[in-house]
Design an enzyme around this catalytic site. Sequence first.
Site, PDB file in Angstrom:
ATOM      1  N   ARG A 170       0.831  -1.213   0.000  1.00 35.97           N
ATOM      2  CA  ARG A 170       0.000   0.000   0.000  1.00 35.97           C
ATOM      3  C   ARG A 170       0.864   1.261   0.000  1.00 35.97           C
ATOM      4  NH1 ARG A 170      -5.249   0.304   2.255  1.00 35.97           N
ATOM      5  NH2 ARG A 170      -4.726   2.162   3.439  1.00 35.97           N
ATOM      6  N   ARG A 174       9.594   5.697  -3.453  1.00 34.07           N
ATOM      7  CA  ARG A 174      10.015   6.481  -4.612  1.00 34.07           C
ATOM      8  C   ARG A 174      11.405   7.083  -4.404  1.00 34.07           C
ATOM      9  NH1 ARG A 174       5.816  10.278  -2.422  1.00 34.07           N
ATOM     10  NH2 ARG A 174       4.037   9.280  -3.395  1.00 34.07           N
ATOM     11  N   ARG A 247      -8.767  -6.284  13.812  1.00 30.15           N
ATOM     12  CA  ARG A 247      -8.002  -5.479  14.745  1.00 30.15           C
ATOM     13  C   ARG A 247      -8.861  -4.289  15.127  1.00 30.15           C
ATOM     14  NH1 ARG A 247      -3.983  -7.288  17.443  1.00 30.15           N
ATOM     15  NH2 ARG A 247      -2.790  -5.328  17.436  1.00 30.15           N
ATOM     16  N   ARG A 278       0.576   5.751  16.518  1.00 30.20           N
ATOM     17  CA  ARG A 278       0.764   7.115  15.995  1.00 30.20           C
ATOM     18  C   ARG A 278       0.018   8.131  16.838  1.00 30.20           C
ATOM     19  NH1 ARG A 278      -2.572   6.344  10.239  1.00 30.20           N
ATOM     20  NH2 ARG A 278      -4.572   5.986  11.219  1.00 30.20           N
ATOM     21  N   GLU A 298      -3.112   6.466  19.138  1.00 27.60           N
ATOM     22  CA  GLU A 298      -3.801   5.267  18.646  1.00 27.60           C
ATOM     23  C   GLU A 298      -3.093   4.004  19.155  1.00 27.60           C
ATOM     24  OE1 GLU A 298      -4.435   5.350  14.421  1.00 27.60           O
ATOM     25  OE2 GLU A 298      -5.421   7.304  14.519  1.00 27.60           O
ATOM     26  N   TYR A 346     -10.123  -4.352   3.417  1.00 25.05           N
ATOM     27  CA  TYR A 346      -9.614  -3.046   3.775  1.00 25.05           C
ATOM     28  C   TYR A 346      -9.911  -2.077   2.636  1.00 25.05           C
ATOM     29  CZ  TYR A 346      -7.350   0.753   5.815  1.00 25.05           C
ATOM     30  OH  TYR A 346      -7.160   1.994   6.371  1.00 25.05           O
ATOM     31  N   ASP A 348     -10.563   1.729   1.287  1.00 17.33           N
ATOM     32  CA  ASP A 348     -10.495   3.169   1.541  1.00 17.33           C
ATOM     33  C   ASP A 348     -11.840   3.784   1.174  1.00 17.33           C
ATOM     34  OD1 ASP A 348      -7.978   3.682   2.626  1.00 17.33           O
ATOM     35  OD2 ASP A 348      -7.005   3.482   0.672  1.00 17.33           O
TER      36      ASP A 348
HETATM   37  P1  FAD Z   1     -18.440   1.827   8.637  1.00 11.49           P
HETATM   38  O1  FAD Z   1     -17.937   3.230   8.636  1.00 11.49           O
HETATM   39  O2  FAD Z   1     -17.834   0.858   9.568  1.00 11.49           O
HETATM   40  O3  FAD Z   1     -20.031   1.874   8.832  1.00 11.49           O
HETATM   41  C1  FAD Z   1     -20.790   0.762   9.210  1.00 11.49           C
HETATM   42  C2  FAD Z   1     -21.831   1.243  10.187  1.00 11.49           C
HETATM   43  O4  FAD Z   1     -22.721   0.159  10.490  1.00 11.49           O
HETATM   44  C3  FAD Z   1     -21.230   1.692  11.520  1.00 11.49           C
HETATM   45  O5  FAD Z   1     -21.656   3.005  11.828  1.00 11.49           O
HETATM   46  C4  FAD Z   1     -21.746   0.668  12.516  1.00 11.49           C
HETATM   47  O6  FAD Z   1     -21.980   1.198  13.810  1.00 11.49           O
HETATM   48  C5  FAD Z   1     -23.045   0.233  11.854  1.00 11.49           C
HETATM   49  N1  FAD Z   1     -23.500  -1.090  12.272  1.00 11.49           N
HETATM   50  C6  FAD Z   1     -22.777  -2.239  12.293  1.00 11.49           C
HETATM   51  N2  FAD Z   1     -23.523  -3.248  12.762  1.00 11.49           N
HETATM   52  C7  FAD Z   1     -24.741  -2.740  13.053  1.00 11.49           C
HETATM   53  C8  FAD Z   1     -25.931  -3.284  13.586  1.00 11.49           C
HETATM   54  N3  FAD Z   1     -25.999  -4.577  13.950  1.00 11.49           N
HETATM   55  N4  FAD Z   1     -27.013  -2.474  13.754  1.00 11.49           N
HETATM   56  C9  FAD Z   1     -26.939  -1.144  13.429  1.00 11.49           C
HETATM   57  N5  FAD Z   1     -25.828  -0.578  12.905  1.00 11.49           N
HETATM   58  C10 FAD Z   1     -24.749  -1.358  12.726  1.00 11.49           C
HETATM   59  N6  FAD Z   1     -10.089   5.471   4.319  1.00 11.49           N
HETATM   60  C11 FAD Z   1      -9.519   6.420   3.536  1.00 11.49           C
HETATM   61  O7  FAD Z   1      -9.916   6.590   2.377  1.00 11.49           O
HETATM   62  N7  FAD Z   1      -8.540   7.248   4.028  1.00 11.49           N
HETATM   63  C12 FAD Z   1      -8.061   7.134   5.311  1.00 11.49           C
HETATM   64  O8  FAD Z   1      -7.174   7.894   5.711  1.00 11.49           O
HETATM   65  C13 FAD Z   1      -8.636   6.119   6.149  1.00 11.49           C
HETATM   66  N8  FAD Z   1      -8.206   5.967   7.413  1.00 11.49           N
HETATM   67  C14 FAD Z   1      -8.776   5.002   8.210  1.00 11.49           C
HETATM   68  C15 FAD Z   1      -8.326   4.878   9.518  1.00 11.49           C
HETATM   69  C16 FAD Z   1      -8.899   3.929  10.360  1.00 11.49           C
HETATM   70  C17 FAD Z   1      -8.427   3.795  11.782  1.00 11.49           C
HETATM   71  C18 FAD Z   1      -9.924   3.070   9.849  1.00 11.49           C
HETATM   72  C19 FAD Z   1     -10.528   2.020  10.733  1.00 11.49           C
HETATM   73  C20 FAD Z   1     -10.365   3.195   8.547  1.00 11.49           C
HETATM   74  C21 FAD Z   1      -9.802   4.158   7.709  1.00 11.49           C
HETATM   75  N9  FAD Z   1     -10.251   4.340   6.400  1.00 11.49           N
HETATM   76  C22 FAD Z   1      -9.672   5.300   5.606  1.00 11.49           C
HETATM   77  C23 FAD Z   1     -11.343   3.507   5.845  1.00 11.49           C
HETATM   78  C24 FAD Z   1     -12.739   4.153   6.029  1.00 11.49           C
HETATM   79  O9  FAD Z   1     -12.998   4.304   7.407  1.00 11.49           O
HETATM   80  C25 FAD Z   1     -13.780   3.240   5.386  1.00 11.49           C
HETATM   81  O10 FAD Z   1     -13.525   3.106   4.013  1.00 11.49           O
HETATM   82  C26 FAD Z   1     -15.252   3.713   5.526  1.00 11.49           C
HETATM   83  O11 FAD Z   1     -15.508   4.372   6.730  1.00 11.49           O
HETATM   84  C27 FAD Z   1     -16.137   2.481   5.418  1.00 11.49           C
HETATM   85  O12 FAD Z   1     -17.494   2.818   5.432  1.00 11.49           O
HETATM   86  P2  FAD Z   1     -18.570   1.668   5.701  1.00 11.49           P
HETATM   87  O13 FAD Z   1     -19.905   2.305   5.593  1.00 11.49           O
HETATM   88  O14 FAD Z   1     -18.284   0.493   4.865  1.00 11.49           O
HETATM   89  O15 FAD Z   1     -18.275   1.168   7.196  1.00 11.49           O
HETATM   90  N1  UDP Z   2       3.618   0.798   7.904  1.00 13.63           N
HETATM   91  C1  UDP Z   2       4.864   0.732   8.507  1.00 13.63           C
HETATM   92  N2  UDP Z   2       5.404   1.870   9.042  1.00 13.63           N
HETATM   93  C2  UDP Z   2       4.777   3.068   9.004  1.00 13.63           C
HETATM   94  C3  UDP Z   2       3.507   3.137   8.377  1.00 13.63           C
HETATM   95  C4  UDP Z   2       2.962   1.977   7.836  1.00 13.63           C
HETATM   96  O1  UDP Z   2       5.459  -0.323   8.576  1.00 13.63           O
HETATM   97  O2  UDP Z   2       5.311   4.068   9.516  1.00 13.63           O
HETATM   98  C5  UDP Z   2       3.051  -0.451   7.361  1.00 13.63           C
HETATM   99  C6  UDP Z   2       2.112  -1.154   8.360  1.00 13.63           C
HETATM  100  O3  UDP Z   2       2.267  -2.549   8.196  1.00 13.63           O
HETATM  101  C7  UDP Z   2       0.741  -0.732   7.888  1.00 13.63           C
HETATM  102  C8  UDP Z   2       0.945  -0.693   6.375  1.00 13.63           C
HETATM  103  O4  UDP Z   2       2.276  -0.202   6.212  1.00 13.63           O
HETATM  104  O5  UDP Z   2      -0.257  -1.648   8.252  1.00 13.63           O
HETATM  105  C9  UDP Z   2      -0.041   0.197   5.645  1.00 13.63           C
HETATM  106  O6  UDP Z   2       0.087   1.505   6.131  1.00 13.63           O
HETATM  107  P1  UDP Z   2      -1.065   2.552   6.035  1.00 13.63           P
HETATM  108  O7  UDP Z   2      -0.557   3.873   6.452  1.00 13.63           O
HETATM  109  O8  UDP Z   2      -1.712   2.419   4.720  1.00 13.63           O
HETATM  110  O9  UDP Z   2      -1.992   2.038   7.208  1.00 13.63           O
HETATM  111  P2  UDP Z   2      -3.515   2.281   7.536  1.00 13.63           P
HETATM  112  O10 UDP Z   2      -4.035   3.335   6.612  1.00 13.63           O
HETATM  113  O11 UDP Z   2      -4.048   0.943   7.298  1.00 13.63           O
HETATM  114  O12 UDP Z   2      -3.506   2.673   8.979  1.00 13.63           O
END
Ligand code: FAD
Ligand code: UDP
Length: 365
Positions: A170, A174, A247, A278, A298, A346, A348
């Site tokens: 991911r 570069r 996780r 982080r 986190e 996973y 985005d």
């Molecule tokens: P969710 O946002 O999980 O929505 C599902 C919803 O269903 C939740 O609100 C939940 O409460 C609800 N639900 C589940 N079960 C039930 C139930 N039984 N009854 C009622 N409600 C229920 N993407 C990026 O593009 N850029 C980023 O920088 C990025 N950073 C991230 C960092 C973290 C820590 C995480 C975890 C994800 C990140 N993502 C990022 C991914 C992004 O969060 C997801 O792509 C997006 O939020 C997914 O939307 P969703 O609707 O599929 O899921």
């Molecule tokens: N990663 C790492 N060092 C860093 C940042 C990321 O080794 O400083 C690795 C780690 O395994 C992570 C993966 O690269 O799960 C993907 O990173 P990303 O930033 O995309 O993580 P996410 O958006 O899933 O938190």
Amino acid sequence: MYDYLIVGAGLFGAVFASEARKKGKTCLVVEKRGHIGGNIYCEEIEGIQVHRYGAHIFHTSDKKIWEYVNALGEFNNYVNSPVAVYKDELYNLPFNMNTFSKMWGIRTPQEAKEKIASQIEELQITEPKNLEEQALSLVGTDVYEKLIKGYTQKQWGRPCTELPSFIIRRLPLRFTYDNNYFNDRYQGIPTEGYTALVEKLLEGAEVRLNTDYFAEKESLDAQAEKIVFTGMLDEYYQFCYGPLQYRTVRFEAEVLDCDNYQGNAVVNYTDYEVPYTRIIEHKHFVFGKQEKTVISREYSEEWKPGMEPYYPVNDDKNTELFQKYRALADAEERVIFGGRLGAYKYYDMDKVIAAALECAEAELG
Ligand code: FAD
Ligand code: UDP
């Protein structure tokens, strides 16, 4: 009677609801949390939009998706450039000439490539079988030991030798002095926060918060023609084949009486000894000028029932188990499964929007 019962007011559910409304369909959205937005939810603290469930940076190479989100609200020109702290050393991410120059005191791409090649040669890895081998064969021993090994083991709670190699692919690698974490054409943060976008998507739908679908499944199912389920697929089937692994992350937010704590939105702590992965300083996503600041540490942990599932563990064992649940899901006629949890992927945000639009197109025409 509603046309659709949508379980989950996250991005997938909200995009589907919006598309359904455009076609004149009625939607009931149930959400177990006390707010809409799922994991992209932002709340305002001290005038700062805080990403409660972790930093969310919107990035995409898909022009249509970029136009779609910009029609919902204004995006700024934020470019994600995290910094990595390893013990008392500080490096730029992703792995680029700034990183290599600091690591080895070199200046040219040629020197960096030679350094990495010499480290790779000693390892003799022909076909990378896991994340460790993949990382070593991309960036060599020094970068792996200082910037990948500790962070990845904290993030996934497993040794790098037991993780699939795609996770590390991911990250860009570069040989230019470019600290942009993404290779995507478009990138930014909504200036009013993500929750405002989701509010707009849900206009016209009936939303019931604090409502767990499973607590009243029968009566909710009876109120709609079809169901769009965006929760955990294994939970939908009462974990009949056993639970999938996830996780989770514990976010510790803190308001600080200073205007600038770390000088950057994202600082990764890459050594294993620091317990968090982080620290996010939220105001820097929108170039905030407030007197105070809000930071979140986190802590990555193994998911257990009752916790929020954030990251699917896409190793072979879980992928196989997921396929069994997927076969059950494919046989459903009234239920559509979608989103990050429904797909156990996973995803985005841009990919989730694209998947929801595709699903709506197939369903609604
Ligand atoms: P969710 O946002 O999980 O929505 C599902 C919803 O269903 C939740 O609100 C939940 O409460 C609800 N639900 C589940 N079960 C039930 C139930 N039984 N009854 C009622 N409600 C229920 N993407 C990026 O593009 N850029 C980023 O920088 C990025 N950073 C991230 C960092 C973290 C820590 C995480 C975890 C994800 C990140 N993502 C990022 C991914 C992004 O969060 C997801 O792509 C997006 O939020 C997914 O939307 P969703 O609707 O599929 O899921
Ligand atoms: N990663 C790492 N060092 C860093 C940042 C990321 O080794 O400083 C690795 C780690 O395994 C992570 C993966 O690269 O799960 C993907 O990173 P990303 O930033 O995309 O993580 P996410 O958006 O899933 O938190």
